[in-house]
Design an enzyme around this catalytic site. Structure first.
Site, PDB file in Angstrom:
ATOM      1  N   HIS A   8       0.847  -1.184   0.000  1.00 33.39           N
ATOM      2  CA  HIS A   8       0.000   0.000   0.000  1.00 33.39           C
ATOM      3  C   HIS A   8       0.888   1.242   0.000  1.00 33.39           C
ATOM      4  O   HIS A   8       2.070   1.172   0.350  1.00 33.39           O
ATOM      5  CB  HIS A   8      -0.915  -0.007   1.227  1.00 33.39           C
ATOM      6  CG  HIS A   8      -2.018  -1.006   1.116  1.00 33.39           C
ATOM      7  ND1 HIS A   8      -2.535  -1.664   2.201  1.00 33.39           N
ATOM      8  CD2 HIS A   8      -2.722  -1.449   0.046  1.00 33.39           C
ATOM      9  CE1 HIS A   8      -3.506  -2.464   1.804  1.00 33.39           C
ATOM     10  NE2 HIS A   8      -3.627  -2.358   0.500  1.00 33.39           N
ATOM     11  N   LYS A  12       5.118   1.479   0.779  1.00 33.70           N
ATOM     12  CA  LYS A  12       6.004   1.260  -0.371  1.00 33.70           C
ATOM     13  C   LYS A  12       7.475   1.467  -0.017  1.00 33.70           C
ATOM     14  O   LYS A  12       8.327   0.666  -0.412  1.00 33.70           O
ATOM     15  CB  LYS A  12       5.603   2.143  -1.541  1.00 33.70           C
ATOM     16  CG  LYS A  12       4.318   1.681  -2.218  1.00 33.70           C
ATOM     17  CD  LYS A  12       4.052   2.436  -3.482  1.00 33.70           C
ATOM     18  CE  LYS A  12       2.672   2.213  -4.046  1.00 33.70           C
ATOM     19  NZ  LYS A  12       2.101   0.898  -4.010  1.00 33.70           N
ATOM     20  N   THR A  34       2.776  -5.255  -8.246  1.00 35.41           N
ATOM     21  CA  THR A  34       1.796  -4.327  -8.776  1.00 35.41           C
ATOM     22  C   THR A  34       2.553  -3.089  -9.264  1.00 35.41           C
ATOM     23  O   THR A  34       3.713  -2.868  -8.907  1.00 35.41           O
ATOM     24  CB  THR A  34       0.754  -3.976  -7.693  1.00 35.41           C
ATOM     25  OG1 THR A  34       1.420  -3.621  -6.487  1.00 35.41           O
ATOM     26  CG2 THR A  34      -0.172  -5.155  -7.436  1.00 35.41           C
ATOM     27  N   GLY A  35       1.897  -2.288 -10.096  1.00 32.96           N
ATOM     28  CA  GLY A  35       2.492  -1.196 -10.855  1.00 32.96           C
ATOM     29  C   GLY A  35       3.572  -0.346 -10.238  1.00 32.96           C
ATOM     30  O   GLY A  35       4.764  -0.511 -10.524  1.00 32.96           O
ATOM     31  N   THR A  36       3.196   0.599  -9.404  1.00 37.60           N
ATOM     32  CA  THR A  36       4.158   1.539  -8.837  1.00 37.60           C
ATOM     33  C   THR A  36       5.167   0.838  -7.940  1.00 37.60           C
ATOM     34  O   THR A  36       6.353   1.172  -7.952  1.00 37.60           O
ATOM     35  CB  THR A  36       3.425   2.640  -8.040  1.00 37.60           C
ATOM     36  OG1 THR A  36       2.444   3.243  -8.894  1.00 37.60           O
ATOM     37  CG2 THR A  36       4.378   3.702  -7.554  1.00 37.60           C
ATOM     38  N   THR A  37       4.712  -0.133  -7.187  1.00 33.66           N
ATOM     39  CA  THR A  37       5.618  -0.874  -6.305  1.00 33.66           C
ATOM     40  C   THR A  37       6.719  -1.530  -7.127  1.00 33.66           C
ATOM     41  O   THR A  37       7.903  -1.430  -6.793  1.00 33.66           O
ATOM     42  CB  THR A  37       4.844  -1.931  -5.492  1.00 33.66           C
ATOM     43  OG1 THR A  37       3.820  -1.275  -4.742  1.00 33.66           O
ATOM     44  CG2 THR A  37       5.760  -2.691  -4.566  1.00 33.66           C
ATOM     45  N   SER A  54      -1.645  -1.381 -11.207  1.00 32.71           N
ATOM     46  CA  SER A  54      -1.645  -1.015  -9.792  1.00 32.71           C
ATOM     47  C   SER A  54      -2.788  -1.768  -9.121  1.00 32.71           C
ATOM     48  O   SER A  54      -3.721  -2.230  -9.788  1.00 32.71           O
ATOM     49  CB  SER A  54      -1.814   0.497  -9.627  1.00 32.71           C
ATOM     50  OG  SER A  54      -3.112   0.882  -9.999  1.00 32.71           O
ATOM     51  N   GLY A  55      -2.717  -1.901  -7.801  1.00 30.96           N
ATOM     52  CA  GLY A  55      -3.732  -2.652  -7.067  1.00 30.96           C
ATOM     53  C   GLY A  55      -5.157  -2.212  -7.347  1.00 30.96           C
ATOM     54  O   GLY A  55      -6.004  -3.037  -7.714  1.00 30.96           O
ATOM     55  N   ASP A  60      -3.923  -6.608  -7.997  1.00 37.62           N
ATOM     56  CA  ASP A  60      -4.110  -7.655  -6.994  1.00 37.62           C
ATOM     57  C   ASP A  60      -4.805  -8.866  -7.620  1.00 37.62           C
ATOM     58  O   ASP A  60      -4.458 -10.017  -7.343  1.00 37.62           O
ATOM     59  CB  ASP A  60      -4.960  -7.155  -5.816  1.00 37.62           C
ATOM     60  CG  ASP A  60      -4.336  -5.991  -5.078  1.00 37.62           C
ATOM     61  OD1 ASP A  60      -3.098  -5.855  -5.104  1.00 37.62           O
ATOM     62  OD2 ASP A  60      -5.091  -5.213  -4.467  1.00 37.62           O
ATOM     63  N   ASP A  80      -1.267  -1.604   4.770  1.00 38.44           N
ATOM     64  CA  ASP A  80      -1.435  -0.478   5.695  1.00 38.44           C
ATOM     65  C   ASP A  80      -2.747  -0.702   6.433  1.00 38.44           C
ATOM     66  O   ASP A  80      -3.819  -0.416   5.890  1.00 38.44           O
ATOM     67  CB  ASP A  80      -1.455   0.836   4.925  1.00 38.44           C
ATOM     68  CG  ASP A  80      -1.699   2.038   5.819  1.00 38.44           C
ATOM     69  OD1 ASP A  80      -1.772   1.871   7.054  1.00 38.44           O
ATOM     70  OD2 ASP A  80      -1.834   3.148   5.273  1.00 38.44           O
ATOM     71  N   HIS A  87     -10.157  -0.660  -2.711  1.00 35.94           N
ATOM     72  CA  HIS A  87     -10.248  -1.981  -3.345  1.00 35.94           C
ATOM     73  C   HIS A  87     -10.083  -3.106  -2.318  1.00 35.94           C
ATOM     74  O   HIS A  87      -9.557  -4.160  -2.623  1.00 35.94           O
ATOM     75  CB  HIS A  87      -9.221  -2.088  -4.468  1.00 35.94           C
ATOM     76  CG  HIS A  87      -7.798  -1.972  -4.025  1.00 35.94           C
ATOM     77  ND1 HIS A  87      -7.284  -0.819  -3.475  1.00 35.94           N
ATOM     78  CD2 HIS A  87      -6.786  -2.863  -4.044  1.00 35.94           C
ATOM     79  CE1 HIS A  87      -6.010  -1.030  -3.173  1.00 35.94           C
ATOM     80  NE2 HIS A  87      -5.691  -2.255  -3.497  1.00 35.94           N
ATOM     81  N   ASP A  90     -10.778  -6.755  -3.221  1.00 34.52           N
ATOM     82  CA  ASP A  90      -9.710  -7.409  -3.993  1.00 34.52           C
ATOM     83  C   ASP A  90      -8.611  -7.921  -3.070  1.00 34.52           C
ATOM     84  O   ASP A  90      -8.057  -9.000  -3.282  1.00 34.52           O
ATOM     85  CB  ASP A  90      -9.095  -6.443  -5.014  1.00 34.52           C
ATOM     86  CG  ASP A  90     -10.093  -5.939  -6.041  1.00 34.52           C
ATOM     87  OD1 ASP A  90     -11.117  -6.615  -6.246  1.00 34.52           O
ATOM     88  OD2 ASP A  90      -9.844  -4.875  -6.625  1.00 34.52           O
ATOM     89  N   ARG A  96      -7.457 -14.595   0.666  1.00 33.39           N
ATOM     90  CA  ARG A  96      -8.214 -15.849   0.660  1.00 33.39           C
ATOM     91  C   ARG A  96      -7.579 -16.864  -0.281  1.00 33.39           C
ATOM     92  O   ARG A  96      -7.424 -18.038   0.060  1.00 33.39           O
ATOM     93  CB  ARG A  96      -9.668 -15.579   0.256  1.00 33.39           C
ATOM     94  CG  ARG A  96     -10.528 -16.823   0.199  1.00 33.39           C
ATOM     95  CD  ARG A  96     -11.945 -16.485  -0.335  1.00 33.39           C
ATOM     96  NE  ARG A  96     -12.615 -17.693  -0.719  1.00 33.39           N
ATOM     97  CZ  ARG A  96     -12.460 -18.321  -1.872  1.00 33.39           C
ATOM     98  NH1 ARG A  96     -11.632 -17.850  -2.786  1.00 33.39           N
ATOM     99  NH2 ARG A  96     -13.112 -19.432  -2.137  1.00 33.39           N
TER     100      ARG A  96
END
Length: 136
Positions: A8, A12, A34-37, A54-55, A60, A80, A87, A90, A96
């Protein structure tokens, strides 16, 4: 091993520093994020990272799809817990799926360190057996 890296926004920096600290271990594995990470990890470490959306835009869920096909071996997701996420369904679905498919999941730095050190020791060889069975 295939390792998903997610964080989150407020986590990051922590994840980037974590990957930098364990860069020699991570360099021996395939990284997904995911994108920015993923961009920030690649920028800080030069490690190759396959980046999804991105999430909030479905990243995700893209990682979840790989888990459902048993094509992801570990998920490190620095969440976080103090900030509402738009989201959240997601995120819940991803957690899960990790439980359904017995995918090791760390949601904080303490657990992530235990998983990465175990990875370095070879504690995840059981995942290779699963991959071999899938190929037959």
């Amino acid at each position: 091993m295939k390792i998903a890296l997610i964080a989150h926004d407020k986590k990051k920096n922590d994840l980037v520093q974590f990957v930098m600290a364990y860069q020699p271990i991570f360099s021996e594995h395939q990284l997904f994020a995911t994108g920015t990470t993923g961009f920030r990890i690649n920028e800080a470490t030069d490690l190759p990272v396959h980046r999804f959306q991105s999430g909030p835009l479905g990243g995700d869920q893209e990682i979840g799809a790989l888990i459902a096909k048993n094509e992801m071996d570990m998920v490190i997701f620095f969440r976080d817990p103090l900030t509402a996420q738009p989201h959240e369904p997601d995120i819940t679905a991803l957690i899960r799926l990790c439980d359904v498919y017995s995918i090791p999941l760390a949601t904080n730095m303490g657990t992530a360190e235990i998983l990465v050190r175990g990875l370095d020791r070879g504690d995840f060889q059981w995942r290779n057996i699963i991959h071999e069975k899938k190929e037959k």
